[in-house]
Design a protein around this motif. Sequence first.
Motif, short mmCIF file in Angstrom:
data_model
loop_
_atom_site.label_atom_id
_atom_site.label_comp_id
_atom_site.label_asym_id
_atom_site.label_seq_id
_atom_site.Cartn_x
_atom_site.Cartn_y
_atom_site.Cartn_z
N SER A 6 40.84 35.58 13.76
CA SER A 6 40.74 34.38 14.34
C SER A 6 39.68 33.40 13.90
N ALA A 7 38.71 34.03 13.53
CA ALA A 7 37.44 33.36 13.03
C ALA A 7 37.70 32.98 11.44
N PHE A 8 38.05 34.00 10.68
CA PHE A 8 38.26 33.95 9.39
C PHE A 8 39.47 32.76 8.93
N VAL B 184 54.12 39.77 14.05
CA VAL B 184 54.40 38.58 13.62
C VAL B 184 53.23 38.05 12.65
N ALA B 185 52.11 38.24 13.01
CA ALA B 185 50.63 37.68 12.29
C ALA B 185 50.68 38.44 11.13
N PHE B 186 51.10 40.01 10.91
CA PHE B 186 51.01 40.82 9.84
C PHE B 186 52.32 40.23 8.72
N VAL C 226 47.97 35.65 15.98
CA VAL C 226 46.67 36.69 16.16
C VAL C 226 46.11 36.10 17.61
N PHE C 227 46.22 34.81 17.79
CA PHE C 227 45.88 34.29 19.12
C PHE C 227 46.49 34.93 20.26
N GLY D 291 44.52 42.48 5.81
CA GLY D 291 44.08 43.60 6.14
C GLY D 291 43.77 43.81 7.49
N LEU D 292 43.10 42.74 7.88
CA LEU D 292 42.88 42.68 9.40
C LEU D 292 43.89 42.55 10.33
#
Length: 338
Positions: free
Chosen positions: A197-199, A253-255, A246-247, A176-177
Amino acid sequence: MTGLQLMWYVLIGILFAGFFFLEGFDFGVGMSVQSLTHNEQEKDQIVHTIGPVWDGNEVWLITAGGAMFASFPYWYASLFSGYYLILLLILVGLIIRGVSFEFRAKMPEDRKNMWNWTLTIGSTLVPFMFGLLFTSMVQGMPIDAEGNMSAHFGDYVNLFSVVGGIALTLLCYLHGLNYIALKTTGPIRDRARNYASAFYGVLYFGLVAFAALLYFKTDFFEKHFASTLLLLIVIVALTLIANISVFKGKEMVAFIASGLTMVALVGLLFSGLFPRVLISSIDPSYDLLIAEASSSHYTLKIMSYLSLTILPFVLAYTAWTYYIFRKRISHTELTEGY
């Protein structure tokens, strides 16, 4: 086992994979309503990203359940009777989540908070319960020779199932993020990327715990060592790709990578179950097999013809919907509705 039986087993797996890919980010957006946003305007902004698609995405679950009922009635009967309470909680979560979209859109600003919370709770409850269901199912449940499940609390809720529930919930949250980062502009977009990035660091620990428990609590490595190991590697690789993307700010691509992670997870569970649909913890001879749980050959044949006729239109409509609503949502362009 016939070819049609195998085809419908695979098709049900594909339907669940499609559900978690599409509805997974809906759940993640719902969880983010209270955790990611700083004001009501930002809440409206992220809810608008899924407003046109969330109900259509849930159709994948209905279709999966319907396909299971029609093609594997004994699987459906044992699963739905044995997991009655968990499935009821899933239904409750889906209901309160669905009405939250409608009611929060019609409430004044000072009365939206309750529906924001019900949206968050429903969006968290459903993936956690699904994780609980699937992990306890692959671990094995007390199923007798007649296919009846007589389970106790510890059969449903144990270390493995809780870890599975948390892992799936976290995967949905990250999915979702990634979707929010892909579909929004402004501060909420940057915040979604920072949270993701944190999770991802937390997710790695969850995946390690899940893989370890999968080894000790199931027979997946014993019966399907190569496919189980391969799919676990794929899950880790996709998680790394999503994290790195994400970074680097590669949001699409992240999704896609986070969505494919859940597809691979469903593939892991279904391949590990094969050729069973339910595992008995009482006696392996009581396992419910694909060949034993399916409908007649004629029923599967008719269903196949109908599916091949209807499916292209459904997929085309889904693709068209996402194409129409492909633009990013800005907090300055919000309209009435969701």
